[in-house]
Design a protein around this motif. Structure first.
Motif, PDB file in Angstrom:
ATOM      1  N   MET A  11      28.672  37.626  52.905  1.00 15.10           N
ATOM      2  CA  MET A  11      29.181  36.310  53.266  1.00 15.10           C
ATOM      3  C   MET A  11      30.445  36.016  52.474  1.00 15.10           C
ATOM      4  SD  MET A  11      25.587  34.266  53.492  1.00 15.10           S
ATOM      5  CE  MET A  11      24.795  35.178  52.172  1.00 15.10           C
ATOM      6  N   VAL A  12      31.455  35.481  53.151  1.00 13.77           N
ATOM      7  CA  VAL A  12      32.732  35.141  52.510  1.00 13.77           C
ATOM      8  C   VAL A  12      32.898  33.631  52.592  1.00 13.77           C
ATOM      9  CG1 VAL A  12      35.220  35.544  52.471  1.00 13.77           C
ATOM     10  CG2 VAL A  12      33.682  37.374  53.208  1.00 13.77           C
ATOM     11  N   PRO A  13      32.503  32.910  51.526  1.00 13.53           N
ATOM     12  CA  PRO A  13      32.573  31.454  51.553  1.00 13.53           C
ATOM     13  C   PRO A  13      33.981  30.939  51.277  1.00 13.53           C
ATOM     14  CG  PRO A  13      31.733  32.174  49.446  1.00 13.53           C
ATOM     15  CD  PRO A  13      31.914  33.419  50.290  1.00 13.53           C
ATOM     16  N   SER A  14      34.216  29.706  51.644  1.00 12.43           N
ATOM     17  CA  SER A  14      35.485  29.043  51.322  1.00 12.43           C
ATOM     18  C   SER A  14      35.481  28.638  49.857  1.00 12.43           C
ATOM     19  CB  SER A  14      35.675  27.802  52.190  1.00 12.43           C
ATOM     20  OG  SER A  14      35.794  28.162  53.535  1.00 12.43           O
ATOM     21  N   PRO A  15      36.646  28.692  49.201  1.00 18.48           N
ATOM     22  CA  PRO A  15      36.675  28.405  47.772  1.00 18.48           C
ATOM     23  C   PRO A  15      36.593  26.924  47.406  1.00 18.48           C
ATOM     24  CG  PRO A  15      38.842  29.034  48.525  1.00 18.48           C
ATOM     25  CD  PRO A  15      37.910  29.220  49.685  1.00 18.48           C
ATOM     26  N   PHE A  16      36.878  26.003  48.304  1.00 20.63           N
ATOM     27  CA  PHE A  16      36.836  24.570  48.001  1.00 20.63           C
ATOM     28  C   PHE A  16      37.681  24.223  46.782  1.00 20.63           C
ATOM     29  CE2 PHE A  16      32.626  25.515  49.901  1.00 20.63           C
ATOM     30  CZ  PHE A  16      32.812  24.847  51.102  1.00 20.63           C
ATOM     31  N   THR A  17      38.905  24.700  46.765  1.00 23.65           N
ATOM     32  CA  THR A  17      39.785  24.426  45.625  1.00 23.65           C
ATOM     33  C   THR A  17      40.988  23.607  46.073  1.00 23.65           C
ATOM     34  OG1 THR A  17      40.961  26.486  46.011  1.00 23.65           O
ATOM     35  CG2 THR A  17      39.155  26.549  44.414  1.00 23.65           C
ATOM     36  N   GLY A  18      41.754  23.172  45.088  1.00 21.54           N
ATOM     37  CA  GLY A  18      42.967  22.441  45.372  1.00 21.54           C
ATOM     38  C   GLY A  18      42.996  21.042  44.777  1.00 21.54           C
ATOM     39  N   HIS A  19      41.958  20.666  44.047  1.00 22.09           N
ATOM     40  CA  HIS A  19      41.943  19.362  43.404  1.00 22.09           C
ATOM     41  C   HIS A  19      42.994  19.356  42.287  1.00 22.09           C
ATOM     42  CE1 HIS A  19      40.528  15.905  41.108  1.00 22.09           C
ATOM     43  NE2 HIS A  19      39.939  15.520  42.239  1.00 22.09           N
ATOM     44  N   PRO A  20      43.637  18.241  42.043  1.00 15.34           N
ATOM     45  CA  PRO A  20      44.632  18.190  40.959  1.00 15.34           C
ATOM     46  C   PRO A  20      44.062  18.567  39.586  1.00 15.34           C
ATOM     47  CG  PRO A  20      44.816  16.236  42.346  1.00 15.34           C
ATOM     48  CD  PRO A  20      43.596  16.993  42.816  1.00 15.34           C
ATOM     49  N   ASP A  21      42.778  18.324  39.373  1.00 11.09           N
ATOM     50  CA  ASP A  21      42.136  18.654  38.102  1.00 11.09           C
ATOM     51  C   ASP A  21      41.380  19.974  38.255  1.00 11.09           C
ATOM     52  OD1 ASP A  21      40.666  18.840  35.767  1.00 11.09           O
ATOM     53  OD2 ASP A  21      39.763  16.852  35.951  1.00 11.09           O
ATOM     54  N   PRO A  22      41.803  21.039  37.564  1.00 13.74           N
ATOM     55  CA  PRO A  22      41.117  22.331  37.685  1.00 13.74           C
ATOM     56  C   PRO A  22      39.638  22.273  37.327  1.00 13.74           C
ATOM     57  CG  PRO A  22      43.186  22.600  36.501  1.00 13.74           C
ATOM     58  CD  PRO A  22      42.967  21.122  36.678  1.00 13.74           C
ATOM     59  N   TYR A  35      24.344  27.479  45.267  1.00  7.26           N
ATOM     60  CA  TYR A  35      23.899  27.514  46.661  1.00  7.26           C
ATOM     61  C   TYR A  35      23.740  28.965  47.143  1.00  7.26           C
ATOM     62  CZ  TYR A  35      24.112  27.295  51.731  1.00  7.26           C
ATOM     63  OH  TYR A  35      23.867  27.478  53.067  1.00  7.26           O
ATOM     64  N   LEU A  36      24.753  29.792  46.863  1.00 13.62           N
ATOM     65  CA  LEU A  36      24.681  31.193  47.272  1.00 13.62           C
ATOM     66  C   LEU A  36      23.500  31.902  46.616  1.00 13.62           C
ATOM     67  CD1 LEU A  36      28.473  32.081  47.199  1.00 13.62           C
ATOM     68  CD2 LEU A  36      27.007  31.964  49.231  1.00 13.62           C
ATOM     69  N   ASP A  37      23.234  31.584  45.366  1.00 17.57           N
ATOM     70  CA  ASP A  37      22.097  32.183  44.684  1.00 17.57           C
ATOM     71  C   ASP A  37      20.790  31.786  45.373  1.00 17.57           C
ATOM     72  OD1 ASP A  37      21.004  33.700  42.373  1.00 17.57           O
ATOM     73  OD2 ASP A  37      20.117  31.751  41.904  1.00 17.57           O
ATOM     74  N   ASP A  38      20.689  30.523  45.752  1.00 17.12           N
ATOM     75  CA  ASP A  38      19.493  30.052  46.435  1.00 17.12           C
ATOM     76  C   ASP A  38      19.288  30.781  47.762  1.00 17.12           C
ATOM     77  OD1 ASP A  38      17.228  28.263  46.791  1.00 17.12           O
ATOM     78  OD2 ASP A  38      18.463  27.248  48.297  1.00 17.12           O
ATOM     79  N   VAL A  39      20.358  30.923  48.527  1.00 19.80           N
ATOM     80  CA  VAL A  39      20.261  31.561  49.844  1.00 19.80           C
ATOM     81  C   VAL A  39      20.066  33.070  49.716  1.00 19.80           C
ATOM     82  CG1 VAL A  39      21.523  32.074  51.973  1.00 19.80           C
ATOM     83  CG2 VAL A  39      21.571  29.762  51.026  1.00 19.80           C
ATOM     84  N   CYS A  40      20.927  33.715  48.948  1.00 16.88           N
ATOM     85  CA  CYS A  40      20.902  35.181  48.880  1.00 16.88           C
ATOM     86  C   CYS A  40      19.683  35.716  48.139  1.00 16.88           C
ATOM     87  CB  CYS A  40      22.175  35.691  48.213  1.00 16.88           C
ATOM     88  SG  CYS A  40      23.674  35.352  49.154  1.00 16.88           S
ATOM     89  N   SER A  41      19.149  34.956  47.204  1.00 14.75           N
ATOM     90  CA  SER A  41      17.997  35.428  46.440  1.00 14.75           C
ATOM     91  C   SER A  41      16.743  35.547  47.292  1.00 14.75           C
ATOM     92  CB  SER A  41      17.728  34.483  45.258  1.00 14.75           C
ATOM     93  OG  SER A  41      18.789  34.572  44.339  1.00 14.75           O
TER      94      SER A  41
END
Length: 128
Positions: A11-22, A35-41
């Motif tokens: 699975m290639v998820p979206s990064p959800f980045t771009g907020h002014p505060d890193p 979330y990925l850990d919950d699903v993939c596990s």
């Protein structure tokens, strides 16, 4: 997956980045990884995904990579960089070192814009 004859799915998820505060970006990445850990596990031998890391918070990204180092699902990483930030910038060395130590490969998932080197393609996203 069985019906289609698929052994392993990446699975290639979206990064959800771009907020002014890193720091906000890192928290979104942490939530995504949980979330990925919950699903993939649920099917560790069959469901895999990639870690999202940010060039805007190298230390936080390395910590997140280490946090998931023992997981069965994290098999690669995708690096989100600010515009015009080169992949070989010396500040990114801790990310490359951690990826090497964990045996993670880099995923380059281009789209129409926003990927490393985009501005060097003479306005032709096909080259990406």
């Amino acid at each position: 997956m069985d019906e289609e004859g698929v052994d392993v799915e990446l699975m290639v998820p979206s990064p959800f980045t771009g907020h002014p505060d890193p720091a906000v970006d890192i928290e979104f990445m942490k939530a995504l990884h949980r979330y990925l850990d919950d699903v993939c596990s649920r099917h560790p031998g069959r469901l895999k995904s990639i870690l999202q890391v940010s060039g805007r918070d190298v230390g936080g990204s390395v910590e997140e990579m280490r946090h998931w180092a023992e997981s069965d699902w994290a098999v690669a990483f995708q690096l989100d960089l600010p515009p015009d930030y080169p992949l070989d910038h010396p500040d990114l060395e801790p990310i490359w070192r951690e990826a090497n130590e964990q045996g993670l490969c880099l995923v380059h998932h281009s789209s129409s814009s926003g990927y490393p080197g985009e501005r060097d393609l003479w306005d032709n996203p096909f080259l990406g």
